[in-house]
Design a protein around this motif. Structure first.
Motif, PDB file in Angstrom:
ATOM      1  N   GLY A   1      -5.895  10.281   3.102  1.00  0.00           N
ATOM      2  CA  GLY A   1      -6.177   9.674   1.818  1.00  0.00           C
ATOM      3  C   GLY A   1      -7.099  10.545   0.979  1.00  0.00           C
ATOM      4  N   PRO A   2      -6.852  10.612  -0.308  1.00  0.00           N
ATOM      5  CA  PRO A   2      -5.800   9.928  -1.073  1.00  0.00           C
ATOM      6  C   PRO A   2      -4.403  10.547  -0.916  1.00  0.00           C
ATOM      7  N   GLN A   3      -4.300  11.720  -0.270  1.00  0.00           N
ATOM      8  CA  GLN A   3      -2.996  12.274   0.087  1.00  0.00           C
ATOM      9  C   GLN A   3      -2.814  12.138   1.591  1.00  0.00           C
ATOM     10  N   TYR A   4      -1.550  12.125   2.024  1.00  0.00           N
ATOM     11  CA  TYR A   4      -1.286  11.759   3.415  1.00  0.00           C
ATOM     12  C   TYR A   4      -0.229  12.645   4.061  1.00  0.00           C
TER      13      TYR A   4
ATOM     14  N   PHE B   1       0.843  -1.195   0.000  1.00  0.00           N
ATOM     15  CA  PHE B   1       0.000   0.000   0.000  1.00  0.00           C
ATOM     16  C   PHE B   1       0.881   1.248   0.000  1.00  0.00           C
ATOM     17  N   ALA B   2       1.894   1.271   0.887  1.00  0.00           N
ATOM     18  CA  ALA B   2       2.779   2.434   0.969  1.00  0.00           C
ATOM     19  C   ALA B   2       3.486   2.669  -0.363  1.00  0.00           C
ATOM     20  N   LYS B   3       3.930   1.593  -1.027  1.00  0.00           N
ATOM     21  CA  LYS B   3       4.590   1.732  -2.324  1.00  0.00           C
ATOM     22  C   LYS B   3       3.654   2.323  -3.368  1.00  0.00           C
ATOM     23  N   SER B   4       2.390   1.982  -3.266  1.00  0.00           N
ATOM     24  CA  SER B   4       1.419   2.498  -4.245  1.00  0.00           C
ATOM     25  C   SER B   4       1.214   3.999  -4.105  1.00  0.00           C
ATOM     26  N   LYS B   5       1.657   4.562  -2.976  1.00  0.00           N
ATOM     27  CA  LYS B   5       1.492   5.998  -2.740  1.00  0.00           C
ATOM     28  C   LYS B   5       2.775   6.786  -3.017  1.00  0.00           C
ATOM     29  N   LEU B   6       3.834   6.116  -3.448  1.00  0.00           N
ATOM     30  CA  LEU B   6       5.065   6.814  -3.786  1.00  0.00           C
ATOM     31  C   LEU B   6       4.791   7.874  -4.850  1.00  0.00           C
TER      32      LEU B   6
ATOM     33  N   CYS C   1       2.566  12.048   7.507  1.00  0.00           N
ATOM     34  CA  CYS C   1       3.370  10.864   7.863  1.00  0.00           C
ATOM     35  C   CYS C   1       2.560   9.810   8.621  1.00  0.00           C
ATOM     36  N   SER C   2       1.803  10.240   9.629  1.00  0.00           N
ATOM     37  CA  SER C   2       1.044   9.263  10.415  1.00  0.00           C
ATOM     38  C   SER C   2      -0.166   8.750   9.644  1.00  0.00           C
ATOM     39  N   GLY C   3      -0.735   9.598   8.785  1.00  0.00           N
ATOM     40  CA  GLY C   3      -1.870   9.171   7.969  1.00  0.00           C
ATOM     41  C   GLY C   3      -1.475   8.065   7.008  1.00  0.00           C
ATOM     42  N   LEU C   4      -0.260   8.156   6.448  1.00  0.00           N
ATOM     43  CA  LEU C   4       0.214   7.132   5.522  1.00  0.00           C
ATOM     44  C   LEU C   4       0.416   5.803   6.241  1.00  0.00           C
ATOM     45  N   VAL C   5       1.063   5.837   7.394  1.00  0.00           N
ATOM     46  CA  VAL C   5       1.296   4.605   8.148  1.00  0.00           C
ATOM     47  C   VAL C   5      -0.027   4.001   8.604  1.00  0.00           C
ATOM     48  N   GLN C   6      -0.939   4.844   9.064  1.00  0.00           N
ATOM     49  CA  GLN C   6      -2.244   4.357   9.509  1.00  0.00           C
ATOM     50  C   GLN C   6      -2.974   3.676   8.361  1.00  0.00           C
ATOM     51  N   ALA C   7      -2.973   4.312   7.188  1.00  0.00           N
ATOM     52  CA  ALA C   7      -3.690   3.761   6.032  1.00  0.00           C
ATOM     53  C   ALA C   7      -3.023   2.475   5.534  1.00  0.00           C
ATOM     54  N   ALA C   8      -1.684   2.433   5.575  1.00  0.00           N
ATOM     55  CA  ALA C   8      -0.972   1.248   5.111  1.00  0.00           C
ATOM     56  C   ALA C   8      -1.328   0.033   5.965  1.00  0.00           C
ATOM     57  N   TRP C   9      -1.311   0.229   7.280  1.00  0.00           N
ATOM     58  CA  TRP C   9      -1.636  -0.900   8.152  1.00  0.00           C
ATOM     59  C   TRP C   9      -3.134  -1.219   8.135  1.00  0.00           C
TER      60      TRP C   9
END
Length: 320
Positions: free
Chosen positions: A229-232, A214-219, A234-242
């Protein structure tokens, strides 16, 4: 939170004209920009917490208002069953002496004197008592709703204040960066992650593999403070990935650092999916293996790779 060469493109995107800089000032500007970014990150965490509180309070207000509506409907139904005397007494806000007696703490005393109060039946008496109880409950619910609304407004004000601080810090940082040439801006690139390093990252397994995918898909996605989401951020990205891997995490770095269990800050002890916290838990990144992480750096930058020790590590947590 770091600066990279992409900051140059971000600066151009907001209309900042590069000017000639002095080599001696680069270090000072770097320190000032890093400090401003750290302050913005801190404000972002507070903002994220305020937005989370807003959502929770709104749910509470909605639930209380629903309870109030249900209670009012119930009261209306009870009112329809009351006789003229009881209904008139209720609407007038006063209670006939016979009803007063009926509503005392020992209603059985009233029943013993029912012969002298033939104008009211037992069923009507109980309905009136129910009505009075529901009226008190409704008043309590409305007070709770009013209190939650007041908290909601306070959280909104806090979020607005944090938003203003974040924008101010970003503008100050961009003003400093505008003093540098594009070449000097490129020298701020601390990531230094090569294509060979990325290609050498071993594949992850289990839930961690899903979170990393998931994290790679947001690179390349632009950072957005407060973003989930769809933009993040730092904590929003980790939360969404997990979350994509079926693991629920709280919203902010300050909360996430208390989830799971601690891992030593030793590269050999890290596993893909570990969450690394930096700079006093102000920033975080998802470890993907091979000494690399994926993170959402800061405003004006994109989700990108980084080295696991790119900043001062304050903690590492394993979520599963």
């Amino acid at each position: 939170m770091t600066l990279t060469a992409t900051t140059a493109a971000a600066a151009a995107g907001v209309g900042l004209a590069p000017t000639s800089g002095h080599a001696a000032s680069i270090t000072d500007i770097e320190k000032q920009v890093s400090a401003l970014n750290a302050q913005a990150e801190q404000a972002t965490n507070v903002y994220d917490g305020a937005m989370e509180q807003l959502a929770n309070l709104q749910k509470q207000v909605d639930n209380l208002q629903g309870e109030a509506a249900t209670m009012q409907q119930s009261m209306n139904q009870v009112m329809a069953t009351l006789g003229p005397l009881a209904a008139a007494s209720y609407r007038a806000g006063s209670v006939d002496p016979t009803l007063e007696l009926m509503l005392q703490s020992h209603p059985d005393q009233f029943l013993q004197q029912a012969a002298t109060m033939s104008q009211l039946g037992q069923a009507e008496a109980m309905n009136l008592k129910t009505l009075k109880l529901e009226q008190a409950q409704l008043a309590s619910i409305k007070k709770q709703a009013a209190d939650r609304l007041a908290q909601l407004q306070q959280a909104e004000h806090q979020a607005a204040d944090m938003k203003a601080q974040i924008v101010d810090k970003f503008q100050q940082a961009q003003s400093l960066l505008s003093q540098l040439t594009y070449t000097q801006l490129a020298s701020f690139d601390y990531s230094g992650v090569s294509a060979a390093e990325i290609a050498a990252v071993p594949p992850a397994t289990g839930r961690a593999a899903i979170a990393i995918a998931f994290a790679k898909s947001k690179l390349g996605t632009w950072y957005l403070w407060g973003g989930t989401g769809p933009q993040y951020d730092c904590s929003g990205l980790v939360q969404a990935a997990w979350a994509a891997a079926g693991v629920s995490l709280p919203r902010t770095t300050y909360e996430q650092v208390n989830v799971g269990y601690a891992v030593p800050a030793i590269l050999g002890d890290l596993e893909p999916g570990d969450v690394i916290f930096y700079n006093g838990d102000e920033h975080e990144a998802l470890y993907i293996g091979g000494g690399l992480v994926i993170h959402a750096p800061t405003t004006g930058m994109q989700v990108q790779y980084g080295h696991w020790n790119m900043m001062s590590i304050s903690g590492i947590q394993r979520m599963t």
